[in-house]
Design a protein around this motif. Structure first.
Motif, mmCIF file in Angstrom:
data_model
loop_
_atom_site.group_PDB
_atom_site.id
_atom_site.type_symbol
_atom_site.label_atom_id
_atom_site.label_comp_id
_atom_site.label_asym_id
_atom_site.label_seq_id
_atom_site.Cartn_x
_atom_site.Cartn_y
_atom_site.Cartn_z
ATOM 1 N N THR A 85 80.787 -55.748 0.525
ATOM 2 C CA THR A 85 79.548 -56.292 -0.043
ATOM 3 C C THR A 85 79.248 -57.672 0.527
ATOM 4 N N ILE A 128 76.714 -53.721 -7.595
ATOM 5 C CA ILE A 128 76.507 -54.659 -6.498
ATOM 6 C C ILE A 128 75.049 -54.596 -6.051
ATOM 7 N N VAL A 130 72.816 -55.204 -2.578
ATOM 8 C CA VAL A 130 72.934 -55.352 -1.123
ATOM 9 C C VAL A 130 71.539 -55.338 -0.518
ATOM 10 N N VAL A 138 76.433 -49.936 3.923
ATOM 11 C CA VAL A 138 77.417 -50.260 2.887
ATOM 12 C C VAL A 138 78.014 -48.991 2.289
#
Length: 300
Positions: A85, A128, A130, A138
């Motif tokens: 990340t 997360i 991104v 990812v």
């Protein structure tokens, strides 16, 4: 004559050892190939064109992904996901790593030792953010940690028309605000009329602000995709050996000491009885004198 059979036996042993080694190497190569295939399959399964930013497109997509999978070690995979990340310019907004105890038991292995057996599972929920253009990259990087994929959900919501609608609503609201403000400045004479116009103006400003905030939120979701990950590992077993507390029976005196203590206790009880009887000497004296008087006078 005896040398030839020994040489043949040595050659036979070497041949068997070489065959075993070749079989072991072949097995290891097969396992590595299976692992590479499994990793490739996981990457291909978890990847999706919905996570790819189309080039030269006027459409705007809000992308989200929810993935659940099994890993070898939750803690190590969590660190790997966090590193991926950060590597691609994202950030972690939520992580909750927990160990759940499924069963716990104790077994006495000696007089002063106990073996504690704990069965537990570890999981972690991670959220997360991104960059939108890096979502597929990812996801593919995270796929290396997958041991077994449970589910994968990727959504790409087209918000192009919604953002256009918000902008048009903002323009209409701004135009209305200007007209109301001009009316207040030029035509507003009575206090009641001015107050009503001011309230209407505040309402229009609030609506305009809400559309502005909504567009800012959409822009944030467009720039950074949200990825929710649930990872877990198979049930683990932990054994811990610790010293047990001594039973109170270990501190009991032996039989001879108990008999001696009983004799002393009986003697003390006898002393107490004798002392109690002596305390009653006055009553005993009266009873004795009464009995003597009865024998001497009443019988005559």
């Amino acid at each position: 004559m005896k040398t030839i059979p020994k040489v043949g036996l040595a050659i036979l042993i070497l041949g068997i050892a070489y065959s075993c080694k070749q079989a072991e190497e072949s097995e290891n190569a097969a396992l590595k190939a299976d692992y590479a295939t499994a990793t490739t399959d996981s990457t291909s399964v978890i990847s999706s064109s919905a996570a790819v930013q189309p080039k030269n497109s006027n459409r705007k997509f809000v992308r989200t992904a929810d993935i659940k999978f099994k890993v070898k070690n939750v803690a190590k995979s969590t660190y790997a996901i966090e590193n991926v990340t950060n590597k691609f310019g994202g950030f972690v907004t939520y992580t909750n790593l927990e160990s759940h105890i499924n069963e716990k038991s104790e077994t006495r292995v000696s007089q002063d030792s106990i073996l504690e057996t704990t069965k537990f599972t570890v999981d972690n929920n991670i959220t997360i953010r991104v960059p939108n253009t890096k979502l597929d990259t990812v996801i593919k990087s995270i796929a290396k940690e997958i041991d077994f994929l449970d589910s994968r959900l990727i959504k790409a919501d087209d918000v192009t028309l919604q953002m256009l609608s918000n902008k048009l609503a903002q323009k209409r609201s701004e135009s209305t605000e200007k007209r109301i403000a001009n009316s207040i400045d030029t035509k507003g004479k009575k206090l009641n009329q001015v107050m009503d116009a001011e309230e209407t103006l505040d309402t229009k400003k609030e609506a305009n602000d809400n559309k502005t905030i909504e567009n800012l939120s959409l822009n944030d979701q467009l720039n950074f995709s949200t990825l929710t990950i649930n990872l877990y590992q198979r049930e683990s077993i932990k054994h811990e050996l610790y010293a047990s507390e001594k039973s109170i029976n270990n501190y009991r005196p032996n039989l001879g000491l108990q008999i001696w203590d009983s004799l002393k206790t009986g003697w003390f009880m006898l002393e107490s009885i004798v002392a109690f009887i002596i305390q009653l000497w006055a009553i005993i004296l009266i009873i004795f004198l009464g009995w003597m008087g009865y024998k001497k006078f009443l019988k005559k």
